[in-house]
Design a protein around this motif. Structure first.
Motif, PDB file in Angstrom:
ATOM      1  N   PHE A 103       0.844  -1.184   0.000  1.00 16.25           N
ATOM      2  CA  PHE A 103       0.000   0.000   0.000  1.00 16.25           C
ATOM      3  C   PHE A 103       0.882   1.238   0.000  1.00 16.25           C
ATOM      4  N   ALA A 104       0.321   2.338  -0.442  1.00 16.80           N
ATOM      5  CA  ALA A 104       1.039   3.615  -0.409  1.00 16.80           C
ATOM      6  C   ALA A 104       0.919   4.212   0.990  1.00 16.80           C
ATOM      7  N   LEU A 105       2.008   4.735   1.497  1.00 19.43           N
ATOM      8  CA  LEU A 105       1.982   5.340   2.828  1.00 19.43           C
ATOM      9  C   LEU A 105       1.016   6.514   2.879  1.00 19.43           C
ATOM     10  N   ALA A 106       0.883   7.242   1.773  1.00 18.38           N
ATOM     11  CA  ALA A 106      -0.072   8.348   1.733  1.00 18.38           C
ATOM     12  C   ALA A 106      -1.497   7.842   1.906  1.00 18.38           C
ATOM     13  N   GLU A 107      -1.792   6.651   1.366  1.00 13.62           N
ATOM     14  CA  GLU A 107      -3.136   6.101   1.545  1.00 13.62           C
ATOM     15  C   GLU A 107      -3.364   5.712   3.000  1.00 13.62           C
ATOM     16  N   GLU A 171       3.275  13.943  -0.758  1.00 15.83           N
ATOM     17  CA  GLU A 171       2.577  12.728  -1.192  1.00 15.83           C
ATOM     18  C   GLU A 171       1.151  12.678  -0.648  1.00 15.83           C
ATOM     19  N   GLU A 172       0.958  13.131   0.591  1.00 13.63           N
ATOM     20  CA  GLU A 172      -0.382  13.159   1.166  1.00 13.63           C
ATOM     21  C   GLU A 172      -1.278  14.130   0.400  1.00 13.63           C
ATOM     22  N   MET A 173      -0.726  15.284   0.034  1.00 15.32           N
ATOM     23  CA  MET A 173      -1.505  16.274  -0.697  1.00 15.32           C
ATOM     24  C   MET A 173      -1.876  15.765  -2.086  1.00 15.32           C
ATOM     25  N   GLU A 174      -0.907  15.142  -2.758  1.00 13.94           N
ATOM     26  CA  GLU A 174      -1.182  14.603  -4.083  1.00 13.94           C
ATOM     27  C   GLU A 174      -2.248  13.519  -4.016  1.00 13.94           C
ATOM     28  N   GLY A 179      -5.624  10.912  -5.830  1.00  8.98           N
ATOM     29  CA  GLY A 179      -5.530   9.493  -5.537  1.00  8.98           C
ATOM     30  C   GLY A 179      -4.167   8.946  -5.942  1.00  8.98           C
ATOM     31  N   ASP A 180      -4.172   7.752  -6.538  1.00  7.44           N
ATOM     32  CA  ASP A 180      -2.923   7.095  -6.920  1.00  7.44           C
ATOM     33  C   ASP A 180      -2.406   7.539  -8.287  1.00  7.44           C
ATOM     34  N   GLN A 181      -3.051   8.516  -8.923  1.00  4.60           N
ATOM     35  CA  GLN A 181      -2.649   8.924 -10.264  1.00  4.60           C
ATOM     36  C   GLN A 181      -2.424  10.441 -10.325  1.00  4.60           C
TER      37      GLN A 181
END
Length: 224
Positions: A103-107, A171-174, A179-181
């Motif tokens: 998983f992405a840490l931002a997620e 990364e959290e803001m993006e 989302g993931d894109q």
């Protein structure tokens, strides 16, 4: 926030802990089930990130024991097991959310925020210094003066205000916006420029600050 991460894989544990610490949280760690249960029972945490496959006691058992003790600390389960039965078992044992590896840490950070919003109840407004965001109407004022923000800037402002005075990583803001894109161009920088122009430029002191190499934070000067 004070978070407990229970994960036996040292690299994954270190990555999660470093990311959440950089976001402004206080993070305690445990490498096995019994140690994690002890910390969860004796400590005071806002949320627990819990791996399922743990030595000594798996995440299902730990969650069951924690709920049986009366502890209602929100729990996000982590696992490589992605079958429906596994997800349902985690929720039946008392988990609040379920995230499948990798998983992405931002997620993970976004899910932590979402679970905490649900557990604490929806706030009607957010305030940092003289900046106010009404979450019912999405009206923004600073020192009583209305500010006009586009939807992307509003979303970034909400994220920054919820984390204030902590740092929010790029990364959290993006992830919050796309989302993931995320787009290949530096669209985030453009949105942050517009946000800074609206929130800071007309006023005597700045609230939006760049934390070089990390991200951004929204805070009054005395909270730096």
């Amino acid at each position: 926030m004070r978070l407990l991460v229970i994960e036996d894989h040292p690299d994954i544990l270190a990555n999660i802990a470093d990311y959440l610490t950089a976001a402004g949280h206080v993070v305690d760690c445990a490498h096995n089930g019994p140690g994690g249960l002890h910390l969860a029972l004796t400590g005071s945490y806002d949320l627990i990130v819990l791996d399922i496959m743990l030595p000594g006691m798996d995440g299902f058992q730990l969650c069951r024991s924690l709920r049986a003790s009366g502890k209602r600390t929100p729990i996000i389960m982590l696992t490589a097991r992605d079958t429906l039965d596994d997800r349902l078992q985690g929720l039946r044992e008392g988990a609040d959310d379920y995230l499948v590896k990798p998983f992405a840490l931002a997620e993970l950070a976004a899910r932590i925020d979402a679970v905490l919003r649900r557990s604490e109840g929806f706030q009607s407004r957010l305030q940092v210094d003289d900046l106010l965001l009404d979450l019912a109407t999405w009206q923004v004022t600073r020192a009583g003066q209305p500010l006009k923000l586009n939807p992307a800037c509003l979303k970034l402002l909400e994220l920054l205000m919820r984390k204030s005075p902590g740092v929010v990583r790029r990364e959290e803001m993006e992830f919050a916006l796309w989302g993931d894109q995320p787009p290949p161009s530096d669209s985030l920088r453009s949105h942050l420029h517009l946000l800074r122009q609206a929130v800071d430029r007309p006023f005597a002191h700045s609230l939006l600050h760049t934390v070089h190499g990390m991200g951004y934070r929204l805070a009054a000067e005395h909270a730096q």
